[in-house]
Design a protein around this motif. Structure first.
Motif, PDB file in Angstrom:
ATOM      1  N   LEU A  62      24.816  61.053  21.810  1.00 43.85           N
ATOM      2  CA  LEU A  62      23.573  60.546  21.376  1.00 43.85           C
ATOM      3  C   LEU A  62      23.407  61.395  19.771  1.00 43.85           C
ATOM      4  O   LEU A  62      23.808  62.628  19.473  1.00 43.85           O
ATOM      5  CB  LEU A  62      22.622  61.674  22.154  1.00 43.85           C
ATOM      6  CG  LEU A  62      21.010  61.496  21.915  1.00 43.85           C
ATOM      7  CD1 LEU A  62      21.000  59.711  20.966  1.00 43.85           C
ATOM      8  CD2 LEU A  62      20.005  62.040  22.236  1.00 43.85           C
ATOM      9  N   SER A  98      17.726  57.928  15.973  1.00 43.09           N
ATOM     10  CA  SER A  98      18.658  58.316  16.275  1.00 43.09           C
ATOM     11  C   SER A  98      20.026  57.246  17.463  1.00 43.09           C
ATOM     12  O   SER A  98      18.560  56.020  17.541  1.00 43.09           O
ATOM     13  CB  SER A  98      17.995  58.905  17.690  1.00 43.09           C
ATOM     14  OG  SER A  98      19.031  59.539  18.745  1.00 43.09           O
ATOM     15  N   CYS A 135      15.518  67.194  15.466  1.00 41.85           N
ATOM     16  CA  CYS A 135      15.994  67.906  16.407  1.00 41.85           C
ATOM     17  C   CYS A 135      14.820  68.195  17.783  1.00 41.85           C
ATOM     18  O   CYS A 135      15.437  69.221  18.998  1.00 41.85           O
ATOM     19  CB  CYS A 135      16.168  69.455  15.764  1.00 41.85           C
ATOM     20  SG  CYS A 135      14.683  71.050  15.325  1.00 41.85           S
ATOM     21  N   CYS A 183      13.405  67.907  20.348  1.00 41.57           N
ATOM     22  CA  CYS A 183      13.687  67.175  21.443  1.00 41.57           C
ATOM     23  C   CYS A 183      15.098  67.583  21.819  1.00 41.57           C
ATOM     24  O   CYS A 183      15.316  67.359  23.455  1.00 41.57           O
ATOM     25  CB  CYS A 183      13.751  65.189  21.731  1.00 41.57           C
ATOM     26  SG  CYS A 183      11.998  64.773  21.608  1.00 41.57           S
ATOM     27  N   ILE A 184      14.984  68.569  21.201  1.00 41.10           N
ATOM     28  CA  ILE A 184      16.880  69.107  21.754  1.00 41.10           C
ATOM     29  C   ILE A 184      16.504  69.479  23.607  1.00 41.10           C
ATOM     30  O   ILE A 184      17.503  69.107  24.294  1.00 41.10           O
ATOM     31  CB  ILE A 184      17.565  69.724  20.886  1.00 41.10           C
ATOM     32  CG1 ILE A 184      18.395  69.282  19.615  1.00 41.10           C
ATOM     33  CG2 ILE A 184      18.716  71.003  21.354  1.00 41.10           C
ATOM     34  CD1 ILE A 184      18.496  70.518  18.793  1.00 41.10           C
ATOM     35  N   LEU A 222      25.524  65.157  22.540  1.00 40.07           N
ATOM     36  CA  LEU A 222      24.736  64.786  21.158  1.00 40.07           C
ATOM     37  C   LEU A 222      24.977  66.212  20.059  1.00 40.07           C
ATOM     38  O   LEU A 222      25.451  67.331  20.432  1.00 40.07           O
ATOM     39  CB  LEU A 222      23.188  66.197  22.244  1.00 40.07           C
ATOM     40  CG  LEU A 222      22.186  66.338  21.259  1.00 40.07           C
ATOM     41  CD1 LEU A 222      21.501  65.117  20.682  1.00 40.07           C
ATOM     42  CD2 LEU A 222      21.214  67.772  21.442  1.00 40.07           C
ATOM     43  N   SER A 235       8.534  61.476  21.520  1.00 39.92           N
ATOM     44  CA  SER A 235       9.449  61.522  22.874  1.00 39.92           C
ATOM     45  C   SER A 235       9.692  61.287  24.157  1.00 39.92           C
ATOM     46  O   SER A 235      10.847  60.635  24.573  1.00 39.92           O
ATOM     47  CB  SER A 235       9.335  62.876  23.274  1.00 39.92           C
ATOM     48  OG  SER A 235       8.615  63.532  23.844  1.00 39.92           O
ATOM     49  N   ILE A 267      16.718  66.836  25.921  1.00 33.61           N
ATOM     50  CA  ILE A 267      17.718  67.007  26.301  1.00 33.61           C
ATOM     51  C   ILE A 267      18.474  67.513  27.201  1.00 33.61           C
ATOM     52  O   ILE A 267      18.901  67.032  28.573  1.00 33.61           O
ATOM     53  CB  ILE A 267      18.256  66.639  24.502  1.00 33.61           C
ATOM     54  CG1 ILE A 267      17.477  65.197  24.103  1.00 33.61           C
ATOM     55  CG2 ILE A 267      19.586  65.637  25.604  1.00 33.61           C
ATOM     56  CD1 ILE A 267      18.236  63.488  25.233  1.00 33.61           C
ATOM     57  N   PHE A 312      11.135  57.784  23.505  1.00 32.96           N
ATOM     58  CA  PHE A 312      13.024  57.850  22.639  1.00 32.96           C
ATOM     59  C   PHE A 312      13.444  58.147  23.943  1.00 32.96           C
ATOM     60  O   PHE A 312      14.370  57.529  24.609  1.00 32.96           O
ATOM     61  CB  PHE A 312      12.288  59.691  22.408  1.00 32.96           C
ATOM     62  CG  PHE A 312      13.992  60.152  22.213  1.00 32.96           C
ATOM     63  CD1 PHE A 312      14.755  59.163  20.966  1.00 32.96           C
ATOM     64  CD2 PHE A 312      14.146  60.938  22.105  1.00 32.96           C
ATOM     65  CE1 PHE A 312      16.453  59.610  21.245  1.00 32.96           C
ATOM     66  CE2 PHE A 312      15.370  62.083  22.046  1.00 32.96           C
ATOM     67  CZ  PHE A 312      16.691  61.068  21.267  1.00 32.96           C
ATOM     68  N   ASP A 328      21.670  63.000  16.911  1.00 34.08           N
ATOM     69  CA  ASP A 328      20.636  63.572  17.278  1.00 34.08           C
ATOM     70  C   ASP A 328      19.570  63.007  17.903  1.00 34.08           C
ATOM     71  O   ASP A 328      19.144  62.258  18.449  1.00 34.08           O
ATOM     72  CB  ASP A 328      20.281  63.458  15.647  1.00 34.08           C
ATOM     73  CG  ASP A 328      20.918  64.150  14.669  1.00 34.08           C
ATOM     74  OD1 ASP A 328      20.873  65.208  14.759  1.00 34.08           O
ATOM     75  OD2 ASP A 328      21.884  63.449  13.774  1.00 34.08           O
ATOM     76  N   THR A 329      17.736  63.814  17.715  1.00 34.43           N
ATOM     77  CA  THR A 329      17.052  62.965  17.780  1.00 34.43           C
ATOM     78  C   THR A 329      15.828  62.785  17.584  1.00 34.43           C
ATOM     79  O   THR A 329      16.218  62.368  16.584  1.00 34.43           O
ATOM     80  CB  THR A 329      16.675  64.230  19.025  1.00 34.43           C
ATOM     81  OG1 THR A 329      15.629  65.655  18.574  1.00 34.43           O
ATOM     82  CG2 THR A 329      17.589  64.386  20.668  1.00 34.43           C
TER      83      THR A 329
END
Ligand code: FEO
Length: 401
Positions: free
Chosen positions: A48, A38, A86, A88-89, A76, A57, A92, A60, A50-51
Motif C-alpha cells: 500500500l 492511495s 498518514c 490512517c497508519i 505500507l 477512513s 492499518i 478507504f 500511503d494512506t
C-alpha cells in the motif's frame, strides 16, 4: 461500497475524494474538494502506498478490503507523513498487524510523534537508492526533502515505471470518475488549481523541487501517481515543464497582475485606470485582484504566474491595509523571485504604503522594483493621474511587448 480504480494489471487507486472539505489544511478554500490518493499493488507481497485523511477512513478501508479480497497487507510505504496521508497508519496496523512499514529515518521519527503503536518491530528503514522487491515489482526509494516536509520521499516502481510522487504533481480538486489527467481538460479546468496547490504548498521550496525534478529526469516514467489529483500517463512532459517553471520562479505570463487594497474605492479606482492605461498600450491578459475578496492563496498563484505585479494599497492605521498585509506576508514567505514590481500608495493625511510595502518585500531576492511610484492623496487628481501614466509607460517599457 468500495470505490476503486484499476490502473495497471496489478495496481489500484484506493484513495478517497473529499467533497465536504471547505478548507484544505484548515486554510486553503477548496471549492472542488480534494482527493487523498492511495495505491495498492497486488504482487507476491501486497503493497500500500500511503494512506488517507482520517475523515475518509471508512471509504478507504472498504476500498482496501475489496482489492485485497482476503489477502493480508504485507507492506505500507509511507512517502509522506502529513496527516492528510498518514492519518490512517495506526488503523492499518490495527487491522493488518503483520504489516511492515517502509519509510526513511525521518519518517519513523514522525510516526513515533503521531502514533503510539509498536513501530520498532514493523519498521523497514530505507535511504536514497534502496530497493524493495515484492515479487514481480522492485521499488526504489528517493528522498524528496521539503517536497513538502523534511521526511518526504518518492517511490519508483522499476518494473512498471511508475513514480509514486507524494505531494509533487498533485492538485486541489476531487476526482470525478476520470482518474487520468488526459481524460480531463486539465489545461483549462485544472491548471489554475494545480498552480495554486503547488505555489502555496511547496512554492517556497523551489530549490528542493528542482533537486527532485533532476532525479526524476533520470528515470523512464510511464505513470506519475501523486497523492492528490489525477494520475499522469500522457503529456508527462507538460506537467514536468510547469513544475520546472514554478520551481525556478519563471513567469508563465508576460503581463501585469494588479493587486489592490482599497478601503473606500479610490485606490481601486486608480488600479482600474492603470489597467485601462496598460490595455491601451497593448498589454493583454491583465489581471486585477481585490486583496479584500480574493483568498491570499489565489494571489500567490497569480503572483507566480505573472511577470509584473503592481501593489496598490491604502494606508490604514499608518500601516498597510490588513488584507494587503496578508498578501505581502505570504508572497514574502513563498520566496517569489524574478518579478518586476510597482507600487502605488494612497492616504488621506500621510500616505505611507510605498515604503511599508518595500520593507514587507525586502527579503525577496532577484526582483526589480520600478522607480516610478504613485502617491495618491485620498483620490486621484491631475498630479497623481500623471504619475499613473508615467508608471504605465514604465511597465510597458519593461514588458518589452
Ligand atoms: Fe498532501 Fe503535504 O500533504
Amino acid at each position: 461500497m468500495y470505490s476503486v480504480k484499476k490502473i495497471t494489471s496489478d495496481m489500484y487507486w484506493v484513495g478517497v475524494n473529499d467533497r465536504k472539505i471547505a478548507l484544505f489544511e484548515n486554510v486553503y478554500p477548496v471549492k472542488n474538494g480534494v482527493s487523498y490518493n492511495s495505491y495498492l499493488i497486488l504482487d507476491d507481497k501486497t503493497v500500500l502506498m500511503d494512506t488517507v485523511d482520517s475523515v475518509a477512513s471508512l471509504q478507504f478501508f472498504e476500498n482496501i478490503e475489496h482489492v485485497l479480497a482476503g489477502r493480508k497487507l504485507d507492506y505500507l510505504v509511507v512517502n509522506h507523513m502529513e496527516p492528510d496521508h498518514c492519518a490512517c497508519i495506526g488503523a492499518i496496523v490495527e487491522k493488518y498487524p503483520e504489516v511492515k512499514i517502509v519509510g526513511n529515518f525521518k519518517t519513523f521519527v514522525m510516526i513515533s510523534q503521531f502514533f503510539d503503536f509498536d513501530v520498532e518491530s514493523r519498521k523497514i528503514v530505507v535511504k536514497e537508492g534502496d530497493t524493495l522487491s515484492t515479487g514481480k515489482h522492485t521499488f526504489a526509494f528517493a528522498m524528496a526533502p521539503m517536497v513538502h516536509w523534511p521526511e518526504a520521499m518518492v517511490t519508483y516502481d522499476t518494473t512498471d515505471k511508475v513514480l509514486y510522487s507524494a505531494d509533487a504533481f498533485g492538485t486541489f480538486g476531487a476526482l470525478s470518475g476520470n482518474i487520468y489527467a488526459d481524460e480531463t481538460d486539465f489545461e483549462v479546468r485544472w491548471v489554475d488549481e494545480a498552480r495554486r496547490y503547488y505555489t502555496n504548498i511547496v512554492g517556497k521550496y523551489g530549490v528542493q523541487v528542482q533537486a527532485l525534478l533532476k532525479k526524476a529526469s533520470a528515470l523512464d516514467i510511464k505513470l506519475i501517481c501523486p497523492l492528490h489529483g489525477p494520475v499522469w500517463r500522457e503529456h508527462i512532459g507538460w506537467i514536468v515543464e510547469k513544475y520546472n517553471l514554478w520551481s525556478t520562479y519563471t513567469p508563465e505570463e508576460n503581463s501585469v497582475l494588479i493587486v489592490y487594497g482599497s478601503v473606500h474605492g479610490h485606490t481601486e479606482n486608480a488600479a482600474d485606470i492603470l489597467a485601462n492605461m496598460l490595455a491601451e498600450r497593448g498589454v493583454k491578459n491583465i489581471k486585477l485582484v481585490n486583496a479584500s475578496t480574493a483568498h491570499f492563496s489565489e494571489v500567490i498563484a497569480d503572483a507566480f504566474k505573472y511577470s509584473h505585479i503592481v501593489f496598490a494599497c491604502a494606508t490604514y492605521n499608518m500601516s498597510i491595509f490588513p488584507p494587503m498585509q496578508v498578501v505581502l506576508h505570504e508572497i514574502a514567505e513563498h520566496n517569489l523571485q524574478k518579478r518586476t514590481i510597482a507600487l502605488i500608495e494612497n492616504g488621506t493625511w500621510t500616505p505611507a504604503t510605498v515604503n511599508l510595502m518595500t520593507e514587507a518585500l525586502a527579503k525577496l531576492k532577484n526582483n526589480t522594483v520600478l522607480d516610478k511610484k504613485v502617491t495618491i492623496k485620498s483620490a486621484l487628481d491631475e498630479n497623481s493621474f500623471a504619475q499613473l501614466e508615467e508608471l504605465a509607460k514604465s511597465i510597458v517599457e519593461d514588458l518589452k511587448i
